[in-house]
Structures are given as structure tokens and as C-alpha cells.
Design a protein around this motif. Sequence first.
Motif, PDB file in Angstrom:
ATOM      1  N   ALA A  92     -61.115   5.275  79.447  1.00 43.10           N
ATOM      2  CA  ALA A  92     -60.488   4.299  78.558  1.00 43.10           C
ATOM      3  C   ALA A  92     -58.997   4.164  78.860  1.00 43.10           C
ATOM      4  CB  ALA A  92     -60.703   4.698  77.103  1.00 43.10           C
ATOM      5  N   SER A  93     -58.348   5.281  79.134  1.00 46.35           N
ATOM      6  CA  SER A  93     -56.919   5.238  79.449  1.00 46.35           C
ATOM      7  C   SER A  93     -56.662   4.514  80.767  1.00 46.35           C
ATOM      8  CB  SER A  93     -56.349   6.657  79.501  1.00 46.35           C
ATOM      9  OG  SER A  93     -56.474   7.264  78.228  1.00 46.35           O
ATOM     10  N   VAL A  94     -57.515   4.728  81.750  1.00 43.33           N
ATOM     11  CA  VAL A  94     -57.398   4.010  83.026  1.00 43.33           C
ATOM     12  C   VAL A  94     -57.599   2.513  82.793  1.00 43.33           C
ATOM     13  CG1 VAL A  94     -58.487   3.652  85.280  1.00 43.33           C
ATOM     14  CG2 VAL A  94     -57.979   5.972  84.503  1.00 43.33           C
ATOM     15  N   ASP A  95     -58.549   2.165  81.930  1.00 44.30           N
ATOM     16  CA  ASP A  95     -58.765   0.746  81.610  1.00 44.30           C
ATOM     17  C   ASP A  95     -57.519   0.125  80.988  1.00 44.30           C
ATOM     18  OD1 ASP A  95     -61.329   0.961  82.578  1.00 44.30           O
ATOM     19  OD2 ASP A  95     -62.313   0.811  80.616  1.00 44.30           O
ATOM     20  N   ILE A  96     -56.872   0.829  80.081  1.00 47.24           N
ATOM     21  CA  ILE A  96     -55.633   0.330  79.458  1.00 47.24           C
ATOM     22  C   ILE A  96     -54.538   0.201  80.515  1.00 47.24           C
ATOM     23  CG2 ILE A  96     -53.771   0.884  77.831  1.00 47.24           C
ATOM     24  CD1 ILE A  96     -56.205  -0.039  76.364  1.00 47.24           C
ATOM     25  N   TYR A  97     -54.457   1.179  81.405  1.00 44.71           N
ATOM     26  CA  TYR A  97     -53.474   1.122  82.485  1.00 44.71           C
ATOM     27  C   TYR A  97     -53.718  -0.106  83.363  1.00 44.71           C
ATOM     28  CZ  TYR A  97     -50.960   2.275  86.747  1.00 44.71           C
ATOM     29  OH  TYR A  97     -50.145   2.213  87.844  1.00 44.71           O
ATOM     30  N   GLU A  98     -54.981  -0.409  83.651  1.00 43.72           N
ATOM     31  CA  GLU A  98     -55.314  -1.585  84.461  1.00 43.72           C
ATOM     32  C   GLU A  98     -54.904  -2.875  83.744  1.00 43.72           C
ATOM     33  OE1 GLU A  98     -56.410  -1.757  87.603  1.00 43.72           O
ATOM     34  OE2 GLU A  98     -56.276   0.430  87.686  1.00 43.72           O
TER      35      GLU A  98
END
Length: 170
Positions: free
Chosen positions: A35-41
Amino acid sequence: MIERLFESLMWKSRLFILLAVVFGLVGSVILFIVASVDIYEVLRYTLNVYLNGLHPKDFHEVIVSKIIGAVDLYLIAIVMLIFAFGIYELFISKIEIAEDKETGNNILAISSLDQLKDKIAKVIIMVLVVGFFQRVLHMKYTSALEMLYFALSIMVLAIGLYFLGKVGKK
């Protein structure tokens, strides 16, 4: 003597719960990371759009959809945490360090399987609500009847959440 040995083995077999606890925690960490990687993207995509002067037609829809998807993953990660903590406390031992903290008492106030199911059910319902709104973002409305169905579905969700809150306060 055989009865005592059997009861001892039966009692120790509860330690198999540790598998569910460990893998529940691992699953939760994985979901938090994804989820954090998705937000970063989303952040990278947004910066790219603004810094390069791009203005895609579906820009807002893409960003909101991806953020809602990440929130969905965070909520599922929370379900996994509650599950891991709850079954550990029910079958293995109280988490002593959490009992000294105010937040630990609020999160881990689980004394039965029914309480654990209730806590997990409430978070799962929130996951379903978030998933519903994520799907709704991608729908195209072509008639007034479809808009009416959309409004009714939101009303039904709101009523359900209202009654869920009422049940939780009893």
C-alpha cells in the motif's frame, strides 16, 4: 496418567496458533509495504504530471482510485494485525507490553472469539465500503435511473454503517 499426558499434549497443541500469528503479522507487513509503494507511485505520477505540464483527462480519477485502493490494502493489513494479536492473546498469552500502554488496551481488548470476530467484521465492512467506492469511480452513468441506483446504494451503505455503529456501542 494417560489422561494427564493426553491433556498436556492437547494443551500444548494450541501453540500451532503461533503459525497463524506469525504469518498474519508477515501478511500485514507485506500489505502495509504494498500500500505504501502504491501511494509512493501516486506521488511520482502526480509530480510527473505537474512538473511536465501534463494534464491527462482522467488525472483526478486515476489518483483517487489508486489512493482508495491503497486505503483498502491498509485496512486489510489492519484486519491481519487485529487477527494476529487477537488469536495470540486468546490462545497463547496476554501481550504484557501492550497492557502498560493506553492504546494497547483499546486495540487489544479481546477476551473472546466473538469479540475478535466483531472487531474483524467491522474492519472488513469498511474494506467493502472502500472497495465499493473504488468501483463506483470507474462507472459511467448514462441515465437518471442509474444515478438513482447509485444514490440508493450510498443510502443503504450509510444506513448499514449507522446501525453497525449502534450495535458496537451496546
